[in-house]
Design a protein around this motif. Structure first.
Motif, PDB file in Angstrom:
ATOM      1  N   GLY A 243       0.819  -1.216   0.000  1.00  0.00           N
ATOM      2  CA  GLY A 243       0.000   0.000   0.000  1.00  0.00           C
ATOM      3  C   GLY A 243       0.846   1.256   0.000  1.00  0.00           C
ATOM      4  N   LYS A 244       1.940   1.218   0.764  1.00  0.00           N
ATOM      5  CA  LYS A 244       2.834   2.384   0.780  1.00  0.00           C
ATOM      6  C   LYS A 244       3.502   2.586  -0.562  1.00  0.00           C
ATOM      7  N   ASP A 245       3.907   1.464  -1.205  1.00  0.00           N
ATOM      8  CA  ASP A 245       4.516   1.587  -2.533  1.00  0.00           C
ATOM      9  C   ASP A 245       3.535   2.183  -3.531  1.00  0.00           C
ATOM     10  N   ARG A 246       2.282   1.758  -3.445  1.00  0.00           N
ATOM     11  CA  ARG A 246       1.276   2.319  -4.358  1.00  0.00           C
ATOM     12  C   ARG A 246       1.067   3.820  -4.117  1.00  0.00           C
ATOM     13  N   GLU A 247       1.072   4.176  -2.838  1.00  0.00           N
ATOM     14  CA  GLU A 247       0.928   5.602  -2.530  1.00  0.00           C
ATOM     15  C   GLU A 247       2.112   6.413  -3.056  1.00  0.00           C
ATOM     16  N   LYS A 248       3.308   5.835  -2.903  1.00  0.00           N
ATOM     17  CA  LYS A 248       4.486   6.529  -3.418  1.00  0.00           C
ATOM     18  C   LYS A 248       4.428   6.650  -4.939  1.00  0.00           C
ATOM     19  N   ASP A 249       4.009   5.541  -5.593  1.00  0.00           N
ATOM     20  CA  ASP A 249       3.893   5.588  -7.054  1.00  0.00           C
ATOM     21  C   ASP A 249       2.849   6.612  -7.489  1.00  0.00           C
ATOM     22  N   ALA A 250       1.731   6.660  -6.746  1.00  0.00           N
ATOM     23  CA  ALA A 250       0.684   7.626  -7.088  1.00  0.00           C
ATOM     24  C   ALA A 250       1.176   9.054  -6.894  1.00  0.00           C
ATOM     25  N   GLU A 251       1.911   9.276  -5.778  1.00  0.00           N
ATOM     26  CA  GLU A 251       2.466  10.608  -5.546  1.00  0.00           C
ATOM     27  C   GLU A 251       3.484  10.981  -6.623  1.00  0.00           C
ATOM     28  N   LYS A 252       4.301   9.999  -7.028  1.00  0.00           N
ATOM     29  CA  LYS A 252       5.302  10.259  -8.061  1.00  0.00           C
ATOM     30  C   LYS A 252       4.624  10.583  -9.393  1.00  0.00           C
ATOM     31  N   ASP A 253       3.570   9.829  -9.719  1.00  0.00           N
ATOM     32  CA  ASP A 253       2.839  10.093 -10.958  1.00  0.00           C
ATOM     33  C   ASP A 253       2.188  11.471 -10.923  1.00  0.00           C
ATOM     34  N   ALA A 254       1.637  11.817  -9.746  1.00  0.00           N
ATOM     35  CA  ALA A 254       1.001  13.134  -9.625  1.00  0.00           C
ATOM     36  C   ALA A 254       2.026  14.252  -9.787  1.00  0.00           C
ATOM     37  N   GLU A 255       3.222  14.047  -9.216  1.00  0.00           N
ATOM     38  CA  GLU A 255       4.273  15.054  -9.360  1.00  0.00           C
ATOM     39  C   GLU A 255       4.724  15.175 -10.819  1.00  0.00           C
ATOM     40  N   GLU A 256       4.849  14.036 -11.503  1.00  0.00           N
ATOM     41  CA  GLU A 256       5.257  14.070 -12.903  1.00  0.00           C
ATOM     42  C   GLU A 256       4.204  14.769 -13.761  1.00  0.00           C
ATOM     43  N   GLN A 257       2.920  14.471 -13.492  1.00  0.00           N
ATOM     44  CA  GLN A 257       1.856  15.127 -14.241  1.00  0.00           C
ATOM     45  C   GLN A 257       1.827  16.629 -13.979  1.00  0.00           C
ATOM     46  N   ALA A 258       2.060  17.008 -12.701  1.00  0.00           N
ATOM     47  CA  ALA A 258       2.085  18.433 -12.380  1.00  0.00           C
ATOM     48  C   ALA A 258       3.258  19.118 -13.064  1.00  0.00           C
ATOM     49  N   GLU A 259       4.406  18.453 -13.114  1.00  0.00           N
ATOM     50  CA  GLU A 259       5.571  19.032 -13.779  1.00  0.00           C
ATOM     51  C   GLU A 259       5.325  19.168 -15.277  1.00  0.00           C
ATOM     52  N   ARG A 260       4.698  18.141 -15.888  1.00  0.00           N
ATOM     53  CA  ARG A 260       4.385  18.231 -17.322  1.00  0.00           C
ATOM     54  C   ARG A 260       3.392  19.355 -17.592  1.00  0.00           C
ATOM     55  N   ALA A 261       2.388  19.467 -16.718  1.00  0.00           N
ATOM     56  CA  ALA A 261       1.408  20.542 -16.891  1.00  0.00           C
ATOM     57  C   ALA A 261       2.074  21.911 -16.751  1.00  0.00           C
ATOM     58  N   ARG A 262       3.016  22.002 -15.815  1.00  0.00           N
ATOM     59  CA  ARG A 262       3.732  23.270 -15.621  1.00  0.00           C
ATOM     60  C   ARG A 262       4.548  23.617 -16.861  1.00  0.00           C
ATOM     61  N   GLU A 263       5.242  22.626 -17.438  1.00  0.00           N
ATOM     62  CA  GLU A 263       6.035  22.888 -18.634  1.00  0.00           C
ATOM     63  C   GLU A 263       5.142  23.252 -19.815  1.00  0.00           C
ATOM     64  N   VAL A 264       3.971  22.658 -19.900  1.00  0.00           N
ATOM     65  CA  VAL A 264       3.030  23.012 -20.965  1.00  0.00           C
ATOM     66  C   VAL A 264       2.617  24.477 -20.835  1.00  0.00           C
ATOM     67  N   HIS A 265       2.281  24.884 -19.606  1.00  0.00           N
ATOM     68  CA  HIS A 265       1.886  26.270 -19.381  1.00  0.00           C
ATOM     69  C   HIS A 265       3.027  27.234 -19.703  1.00  0.00           C
ATOM     70  N   LEU A 266       4.245  26.892 -19.255  1.00  0.00           N
ATOM     71  CA  LEU A 266       5.381  27.776 -19.508  1.00  0.00           C
ATOM     72  C   LEU A 266       5.691  27.862 -21.003  1.00  0.00           C
ATOM     73  N   THR A 267       5.598  26.741 -21.711  1.00  0.00           N
ATOM     74  CA  THR A 267       5.849  26.745 -23.151  1.00  0.00           C
ATOM     75  C   THR A 267       4.808  27.570 -23.890  1.00  0.00           C
ATOM     76  N   MET A 268       3.551  27.395 -23.537  1.00  0.00           N
ATOM     77  CA  MET A 268       2.493  28.164 -24.187  1.00  0.00           C
ATOM     78  C   MET A 268       2.639  29.657 -23.898  1.00  0.00           C
ATOM     79  N   ASP A 269       3.010  29.996 -22.672  1.00  0.00           N
ATOM     80  CA  ASP A 269       3.214  31.406 -22.325  1.00  0.00           C
ATOM     81  C   ASP A 269       4.358  32.005 -23.130  1.00  0.00           C
ATOM     82  N   LEU A 270       5.459  31.236 -23.301  1.00  0.00           N
ATOM     83  CA  LEU A 270       6.580  31.716 -24.093  1.00  0.00           C
ATOM     84  C   LEU A 270       6.163  31.941 -25.541  1.00  0.00           C
ATOM     85  N   CYS A 271       5.432  30.998 -26.110  1.00  0.00           N
ATOM     86  CA  CYS A 271       4.992  31.126 -27.508  1.00  0.00           C
ATOM     87  C   CYS A 271       4.087  32.343 -27.679  1.00  0.00           C
TER      88      CYS A 271
END
Length: 470
Positions: free
Chosen positions: A8-36
């Motif tokens: 259960g802890k591993d799943r929570e860590k994986d879920a947190e890691k996935d959420a962080e990766e998705q947030a980072e990708r979303a942040r880069e999308v926003h920054l790229t669109m703002d630059l364009c």
């Protein structure tokens, strides 16, 4: 039990890691669109065509990982949307164009930034930092130097039209007054139409006042020189380019803006003529005569200096000033040759503009500026200030002269269209059609005056990085 807790802890860590990766990708999308969007805003406000703005934004977005982004460019706003998959909610961002100042220094800096991004010499975060620096920094020379440049331009146009030293001096004084008055009115947030009215009225009344003195001067040449100065800031070439490349909404808006700015000049000059006639001052009708061989050097020199001065007033990089002057002098010679051959003013202006568009692409690459920075200043001396003045004076006389006034104003319109379309046709012919560029160029449906001309291949990027490392 412990095994289930660890799972259960591993799943929570994986879920947190996935959420962080998705947030980072979303942040880069926003920054790229703002630059364009910031890049697009700078290009659009500097007079670039909507096709150039769209293609440049798409090139940067594709290179930074935003494939198949939807970009929409209008006269006052830019929008960009991206959807990573059909299951994701699309991201939409918009940016409004706040001001429209011709600033070729910032335009060139943004153009270089785009090229560095596409050649992997600048990543997303460095590009954003450089973009913020471009927007926040001032210019290399003070504002009073721009006023001096306008004075030199107006005086040179007087020489180009065949006027003497007195005409050039009065035109220069009028240019200084126009620039400072327009600057004050602009700070009070008056619409550009009223700035043009003030400029036309100042030029006409000053010319009439000088004509009332014992000084011998042709006031019509003074007014015409300052009309060309006022016409120089109107982005008609971008409007014609948008119409030719299918951006009809943006083209219509730019045409309306150009018409309103020109109407302001006409209203200001008409007001000045009415006041001058009311107090008994005669401005006269400017009837262009044939240039002799002895006048040709003055015509070429006046055109060259006028174009160079306008480029300085528009903050063009210093390395581009001399090539602009040389191109304009040659174009003036072509225009005079076409006129002597018996063709009309529209044909002469179109031939000169075609030459300018033809060589602007190669020259711009040599001096490392966008072709727009070379083409626009070079066509300034050929703007139809003479036809506008003649049309207004004929209309002021009334009666039989009304039809001649309308014909002169129609000639002015045809000359303006010939200049814009001639430059763009020259760009069509000049730009190389290479296989690597066809995929990008097929999306543009038009010539490129700003931005990358083609996407670099992987082999070219590797070679460029190798050269940079060496």
């Amino acid at each position: 039990m412990d095994q289930h807790e660890d799972t259960g802890k591993d799943r929570e860590k994986d879920a947190e890691k996935d959420a962080e990766e998705q947030a980072e990708r979303a942040r880069e999308v926003h920054l790229t669109m703002d630059l364009c969007l910031r890049i697009g805003e700078m290009l659009l406000s500097s007079g670039a065509g909507a096709a150039d703005v769209t293609a440049t934004m798409r090139s940067v977005a594709d290179h930074l990982g935003l494939r198949h982004a939807e970009i929409d460019v209008t006269f006052t706003a830019l929008s960009m949307s991206h959807q990573r998959s059909v299951d994701d909610v699309p991201t939409l961002m918009m940016r409004h164009v706040q001001q429209r100042d011709i600033d070729y220094e910032d335009l060139t800096a943004v153009d270089h930034l785009v090229r560095d991004v596409l050649t992997d010499r600048a990543d997303l975060y460095l590009a954003r930092s450089r973009m913020a620096t471009i927007v926040s920094l001032g210019h290399a020379f003070p504002r009073w130097a721009v006023t001096v440049a306008w004075m030199v331009m107006a005086a040179s146009v007087g020489v180009f039209l065949g006027g003497g030293p007195v005409v050039s001096m009065v035109a220069a004084v009028a240019a200084a007054l126009i620039d400072r008055v327009q600057l004050v009115l602009a700070r009070r947030r008056l619409p550009f139409f009223y700035l043009q009215v003030a400029g036309g009225a100042i030029a006409t009344l000053l010319a009439a006042a000088v004509a009332a003195t014992p000084i011998e001067v042709d006031p019509s040449l003074v007014v015409t020189a300052n009309i060309i100065m006022l016409l120089a800031g109107i982005g008609l070439m971008g409007a014609v380019q948008d119409a030719l490349t299918g951006f009809y909404l943006t083209s219509s808006a730019r045409l309306i803006e150009a018409m309103m700015a020109t109407a302001g000049i006409i209203a200001g000059v008409a007001l000045g003529i009415s006041v001058a006639n009311g107090i008994g001052l005669e401005l006269g009708q400017l009837v262009p005569g044939a240039y002799g061989i002895s006048d040709l050097p003055g015509v070429l020199l006046g055109a060259a200096v006028a174009a160079a001065a306008f480029s300085v007033a528009s903050y063009a990089p210093r390395r581009a000033v001399a090539p602009i002057a040389l191109i304009t002098a040659i174009a003036a010679g072509i225009s005079q040759a076409v006129t002597v051959a018996g063709f009309g003013r529209a044909a002469a202006a179109g031939a000169a503009a075609f030459f300018i568009g033809l060589v602007a692409y190669a020259v711009a690459g040599r001096v490392r500026v966008p072709p727009l920075v070379v083409a626009v200043p070079a066509i300034v001396p050929f703007l139809p200030g003479l036809s506008i003045y003649r049309g207004l004076t004929f209309l002021a006389d009334g009666g039989f002269f009304v039809s001649q006034g309308i014909l002169a104003l129609m000639t002015a319109i045809s000359v303006a269209i010939a200049l814009a379309s001639g430059v763009i046709l020259g760009e069509y012919v000049a730009q190389p059609l290479k296989r690597e560029a066809r995929k990008l160029e097929s999306r543009l449906a038009g010539p490129r005056l700003v931005g990358p001309f083609r996407a670099m291949t992987r082999a070219e990027r590797r070679e460029l990085r190798k050269q940079s490392a060496d």
